[in-house]
Write a protein that holds these residues in place. Structure first.
Motif, PDB file in Angstrom:
ATOM      1  N   ILE A  97       0.871  -1.170   0.000  1.00  0.00           N
ATOM      2  CA  ILE A  97       0.000   0.000   0.000  1.00  0.00           C
ATOM      3  C   ILE A  97       0.910   1.223   0.000  1.00  0.00           C
ATOM      4  CG2 ILE A  97      -1.798   1.259   1.235  1.00  0.00           C
ATOM      5  CD1 ILE A  97      -2.725  -1.393   2.405  1.00  0.00           C
ATOM      6  N   TRP A 100       4.368   1.315   1.757  1.00  0.00           N
ATOM      7  CA  TRP A 100       4.305   0.414   2.913  1.00  0.00           C
ATOM      8  C   TRP A 100       4.094  -1.030   2.479  1.00  0.00           C
ATOM      9  CZ3 TRP A 100       5.237   1.717   7.918  1.00  0.00           C
ATOM     10  CH2 TRP A 100       5.299   3.084   8.216  1.00  0.00           C
ATOM     11  N   ASN A 162      -7.585  -2.576  -1.223  1.00  0.00           N
ATOM     12  CA  ASN A 162      -6.925  -1.281  -1.352  1.00  0.00           C
ATOM     13  C   ASN A 162      -6.269  -0.942  -0.019  1.00  0.00           C
ATOM     14  OD1 ASN A 162      -7.779  -1.017  -4.071  1.00  0.00           O
ATOM     15  ND2 ASN A 162      -9.789  -0.304  -3.373  1.00  0.00           N
ATOM     16  N   ASN A 163      -6.698   0.119   0.639  1.00  0.00           N
ATOM     17  CA  ASN A 163      -6.125   0.461   1.944  1.00  0.00           C
ATOM     18  C   ASN A 163      -7.109   0.199   3.077  1.00  0.00           C
ATOM     19  OD1 ASN A 163      -7.891   2.570   1.284  1.00  0.00           O
ATOM     20  ND2 ASN A 163      -6.720   4.047   2.485  1.00  0.00           N
ATOM     21  N   LYS A 164      -8.067  -0.693   2.849  1.00  0.00           N
ATOM     22  CA  LYS A 164      -9.069  -1.015   3.861  1.00  0.00           C
ATOM     23  C   LYS A 164      -8.856  -2.436   4.376  1.00  0.00           C
ATOM     24  CE  LYS A 164     -12.699   2.134   2.282  1.00  0.00           C
ATOM     25  NZ  LYS A 164     -14.122   2.270   1.905  1.00  0.00           N
ATOM     26  N   ILE A 190      -5.817   1.732   6.511  1.00  0.00           N
ATOM     27  CA  ILE A 190      -4.382   1.627   6.715  1.00  0.00           C
ATOM     28  C   ILE A 190      -3.758   2.948   6.291  1.00  0.00           C
ATOM     29  CG2 ILE A 190      -2.280   0.378   6.081  1.00  0.00           C
ATOM     30  CD1 ILE A 190      -4.029  -2.064   5.535  1.00  0.00           C
ATOM     31  N   VAL A 191      -3.250   3.689   7.258  1.00  0.00           N
ATOM     32  CA  VAL A 191      -2.719   5.031   7.009  1.00  0.00           C
ATOM     33  C   VAL A 191      -1.328   5.133   7.621  1.00  0.00           C
ATOM     34  CG1 VAL A 191      -3.082   7.502   7.285  1.00  0.00           C
ATOM     35  CG2 VAL A 191      -5.063   5.979   7.072  1.00  0.00           C
TER      36      VAL A 191
END
Length: 209
Positions: A97, A100, A162-164, A190-191
């Motif tokens: 991501i 990361w 994705n980023n979830k 995800i941050v």
């Protein structure tokens, strides 16, 4: 007298051999035994896994240190996890991501997320435990009770899109009978190598097993 000396030498040799075999058996049975395993992720990246096996009379432990190796030869330390069986490889999933690298694993009975930044080399990890929901402000705003300490429960990664990140929690309400068991999904964003709670789904009553 010669035959007495010979018998004593034979007995002494057998005793030494017994203890050598005993030490070998204990080492094989209880460890520590260290092995290196490689998991090919794609054409350019390999996950190097340094596994250390230990055991006692009650359980076995596989402590694994993860290092991501790229084709360029650069290594990225990902952190480590502890497993209770030798088939831990099937519990690994790797995602990218942005900058990361995200490695999802399962430390029975909970899921764990490892983060590592390819540019800054920063690392982070999060254990997703039902007990942590006790401190969840969003969840506490929906319900007046929370998972008990005396029943550990379990978590598992449902999916990453994705980023979830979607995580399924299973836990118990109540320290004394009658108990109630629930399963519940929570969505995270995800941050920057951290998890930010985005949405909590309605919990559903379930069986304890």
């Amino acid at each position: 007298m010669n035959w007495v000396i010979k018998i004593l030498l034979v007995i002494g040799g057998l005793i030494i051999l017994f203890f050598l075999l005993l030490n070998l058996f204990i080492g094989e049975a209880f460890g520590p035994i260290t092995k290196t395993k490689k998991i090919k992720l794609d054409k350019i990246r390999t996950l190097n896994c340094e596994e250390t096996y230990n055991a006692d009379m009650a359980a076995v432990f596989y402590d694994v240190k993860f290092t991501l190796e790229s084709k360029s030869g650069k290594n990225l330390e990902m952190g480590w996890c502890s497993f209770d069986n030798e088939n831990w490889k099937i519990q690994l999933h790797c995602y990218q991501i942005g900058n990361w690298i995200v490695l999802s694993v399962r430390e029975e009975p909970c899921a764990k997320i490892l983060f590592a930044n390819e540019l800054t080399r920063e690392t982070n990890d999060t254990v997703l435990s039902p007990q942590n929901l006790r401190y969840d402000s969003l969840g506490m705003s929906m319900y007046s009770d929370f998972p008990t300490w005396v029943f550990y429960g379990e978590t598992q990664i449902d999916s990453i899109k994705n980023n979830k990140l979607f995580v399924l929690y299973k836990y118990r309400i109540g320290e004394y009978q009658p108990f109630k068991f629930y399963k519940q999904t929570i969505e995270y964003l995800i941050v920057d190598g951290c998890l930010k709670e985005e949405r909590i789904f309605e919990r559903k009553e379930t069986n304890p097993y």
